[in-house]
Design a protein around this motif. Structure first.
Motif, PDB file in Angstrom:
ATOM      1  N   GLY A 124      38.365  51.191  16.282  1.00  0.00           N
ATOM      2  CA  GLY A 124      38.533  52.315  15.557  1.00  0.00           C
ATOM      3  C   GLY A 124      40.075  53.245  15.785  1.00  0.00           C
ATOM      4  O   GLY A 124      40.915  52.418  16.381  1.00  0.00           O
ATOM      5  N   PRO A 125      40.098  54.213  15.706  1.00  0.00           N
ATOM      6  CA  PRO A 125      38.694  55.102  15.139  1.00  0.00           C
ATOM      7  C   PRO A 125      38.669  54.985  13.586  1.00  0.00           C
ATOM      8  O   PRO A 125      39.326  54.520  12.897  1.00  0.00           O
ATOM      9  N   PHE A 126      37.068  55.166  13.447  1.00  0.00           N
ATOM     10  CA  PHE A 126      36.713  55.096  12.039  1.00  0.00           C
ATOM     11  C   PHE A 126      36.416  56.483  11.595  1.00  0.00           C
ATOM     12  O   PHE A 126      36.197  57.466  12.143  1.00  0.00           O
ATOM     13  N   ASP A 127      36.867  56.645  10.293  1.00  0.00           N
ATOM     14  CA  ASP A 127      36.364  58.064   9.675  1.00  0.00           C
ATOM     15  C   ASP A 127      35.177  58.135   9.045  1.00  0.00           C
ATOM     16  O   ASP A 127      34.619  58.973   8.587  1.00  0.00           O
ATOM     17  N   GLY A 128      34.339  56.976   9.059  1.00  0.00           N
ATOM     18  CA  GLY A 128      32.987  56.956   8.358  1.00  0.00           C
ATOM     19  C   GLY A 128      32.356  55.610   8.555  1.00  0.00           C
ATOM     20  O   GLY A 128      32.988  54.701   8.835  1.00  0.00           O
ATOM     21  N   PHE A 129      31.096  55.641   7.652  1.00  0.00           N
ATOM     22  CA  PHE A 129      30.455  54.357   7.525  1.00  0.00           C
ATOM     23  C   PHE A 129      29.995  54.066   5.998  1.00  0.00           C
ATOM     24  O   PHE A 129      29.961  54.974   5.467  1.00  0.00           O
ATOM     25  N   LEU A 130      29.916  52.918   5.918  1.00  0.00           N
ATOM     26  CA  LEU A 130      29.132  52.487   4.546  1.00  0.00           C
ATOM     27  C   LEU A 130      28.109  51.368   4.906  1.00  0.00           C
ATOM     28  O   LEU A 130      28.546  50.492   5.676  1.00  0.00           O
ATOM     29  N   GLY A 131      27.053  51.628   4.679  1.00  0.00           N
ATOM     30  CA  GLY A 131      26.008  50.683   5.006  1.00  0.00           C
ATOM     31  C   GLY A 131      24.963  50.396   3.852  1.00  0.00           C
ATOM     32  O   GLY A 131      24.512  51.308   2.935  1.00  0.00           O
ATOM     33  N   PHE A 132      24.305  49.070   3.945  1.00  0.00           N
ATOM     34  CA  PHE A 132      23.242  48.711   2.839  1.00  0.00           C
ATOM     35  C   PHE A 132      22.096  48.506   3.690  1.00  0.00           C
ATOM     36  O   PHE A 132      22.192  47.405   4.577  1.00  0.00           O
ATOM     37  N   SER A 133      20.953  49.126   3.457  1.00  0.00           N
ATOM     38  CA  SER A 133      19.663  48.603   4.043  1.00  0.00           C
ATOM     39  C   SER A 133      19.676  48.744   5.401  1.00  0.00           C
ATOM     40  O   SER A 133      19.777  50.117   5.833  1.00  0.00           O
ATOM     41  N   GLN A 134      19.640  47.625   6.101  1.00  0.00           N
ATOM     42  CA  GLN A 134      19.532  47.578   7.545  1.00  0.00           C
ATOM     43  C   GLN A 134      20.912  48.329   8.081  1.00  0.00           C
ATOM     44  O   GLN A 134      21.048  49.289   9.032  1.00  0.00           O
ATOM     45  N   GLY A 135      21.846  48.184   7.514  1.00  0.00           N
ATOM     46  CA  GLY A 135      23.349  48.739   7.815  1.00  0.00           C
ATOM     47  C   GLY A 135      23.226  50.132   7.636  1.00  0.00           C
ATOM     48  O   GLY A 135      23.980  50.970   8.448  1.00  0.00           O
ATOM     49  N   ALA A 136      22.586  50.745   6.586  1.00  0.00           N
ATOM     50  CA  ALA A 136      22.348  52.082   6.446  1.00  0.00           C
ATOM     51  C   ALA A 136      21.407  52.849   7.321  1.00  0.00           C
ATOM     52  O   ALA A 136      21.916  53.804   7.875  1.00  0.00           O
ATOM     53  N   THR A 137      20.495  52.028   7.926  1.00  0.00           N
ATOM     54  CA  THR A 137      19.798  52.684   8.980  1.00  0.00           C
ATOM     55  C   THR A 137      20.627  52.515  10.362  1.00  0.00           C
ATOM     56  O   THR A 137      20.579  53.741  11.005  1.00  0.00           O
ATOM     57  N   LEU A 138      21.346  51.785  10.512  1.00  0.00           N
ATOM     58  CA  LEU A 138      22.353  51.867  11.496  1.00  0.00           C
ATOM     59  C   LEU A 138      23.231  53.005  11.522  1.00  0.00           C
ATOM     60  O   LEU A 138      23.461  53.625  12.561  1.00  0.00           O
ATOM     61  N   SER A 139      23.638  53.355  10.393  1.00  0.00           N
ATOM     62  CA  SER A 139      24.519  54.210  10.117  1.00  0.00           C
ATOM     63  C   SER A 139      24.010  55.550  10.380  1.00  0.00           C
ATOM     64  O   SER A 139      24.757  56.457  11.200  1.00  0.00           O
TER      65      SER A 139
END
Length: 242
Positions: free
Chosen positions: A96-111
């Motif tokens: 990073g640094p990262f400004d944010g997240f994008l996630g689908f399914s299990q990835g959204a849970t992790l976000s």
């Protein structure tokens, strides 16, 4: 809105679904109008663990496939979740640094979990959000519940199931406007900080980077929850629980 050369793109960490891959998530969102992501630099890592069983995308998209953590049939017990969170925190610190997240399914849970770890127990009402909810999604109810936790969320509904949907023109315009608003807000904040630095107020030398343990204390986020897909774009707001 096109990003000018003088404006720095916002960096987004993109987390794929169960037993797929970063490349597959990249393909999933490629069905959306590219202008939606014109202000963002997207990073698509693979999950921490190789897929421990059959992937639903076998024959549709080539392997290898990955998973972030494991769970039982009732979604009441999880394995390697803490290890995965630690892995992603390290990834965020080093890449990073990262400004944010994008996630689908299990990835959204992790976000959402990453937001919670960084939020220090606060609620997500201050986070600007947009939620994609499918009429046939088996996770429709929890997606609806999640949306209620945010202050004035933008909800884009679609007739499909647990998938990244194709967006009609109206939804595309809504999402494009939302992304542009977030990027413009972030740019104004950054310009304000630069202005303060020019005046010599709160100036920090380039060499003085935050210690790794200090990174999670603040996060600027916009969360998008879509049947398990989430885009979380950082804003200059205090961290909150998801």
């Amino acid at each position: 809105m096109a990003t000018s050369q003088s404006e720095k793109k916002m960096k987004i960490l993109c987390l794929h679904g169960f037993r797929t891959s970063g490349s597959f998530l990249q393909k999933q969102i490629s069905k959306w109008d590219p202008s939606i992501f014109s202000q963002f630099d997207l990073d698509f890592p693979d999950g921490k663990y190789p897929a421990g069983g059959k992937s639903e995308i076998e024959g549709i998209f080539p392997p290898p496939y990955f998973e972030w953590f494991q769970f039982d049939n009732d979604f009441t017990a999880y394995t390697h979740l803490e290890e995965c969170i630690s892995y992603l925190c390290e990834y965020i610190t080093t890449r990073g640094p990262f400004d944010g997240f994008l996630g689908f399914s299990q990835g959204a849970t992790l976000s959402a979990l990453l937001l919670g770890y960084q939020a220090q127990g606060k609620t997500p009402s201050k986070v600007k959000s947009v939620h994609f909810i499918g009429a046939k999604d088996w996770l429709k109810e929890p997606s609806e519940d999640l949306a209620t936790a945010f202050d004035s969320p933008l909800i884009i509904r679609h007739p499909q199931g647990h998938t990244v949907p194709r967006l009609d023109e109206a939804a595309t315009q809504q999402l494009r406007a939302w992304a542009t608003e977030i990027f413009s807000y972030n740019s104004r904040i950054l310009n304000g900080e630069n202005h303060e630095s020019e005046k010599g107020e709160d100036k920090v030398d380039d060499e003085e980077e935050a210690k790794p343990e200090e990174v999670p204390n603040k996060i600027d986020v916009t969360q998008v929850q879509q049947d398990g897909i989430g885009i979380e774009v950082n804003r200059e707001v205090e961290a909150v629980n998801a």
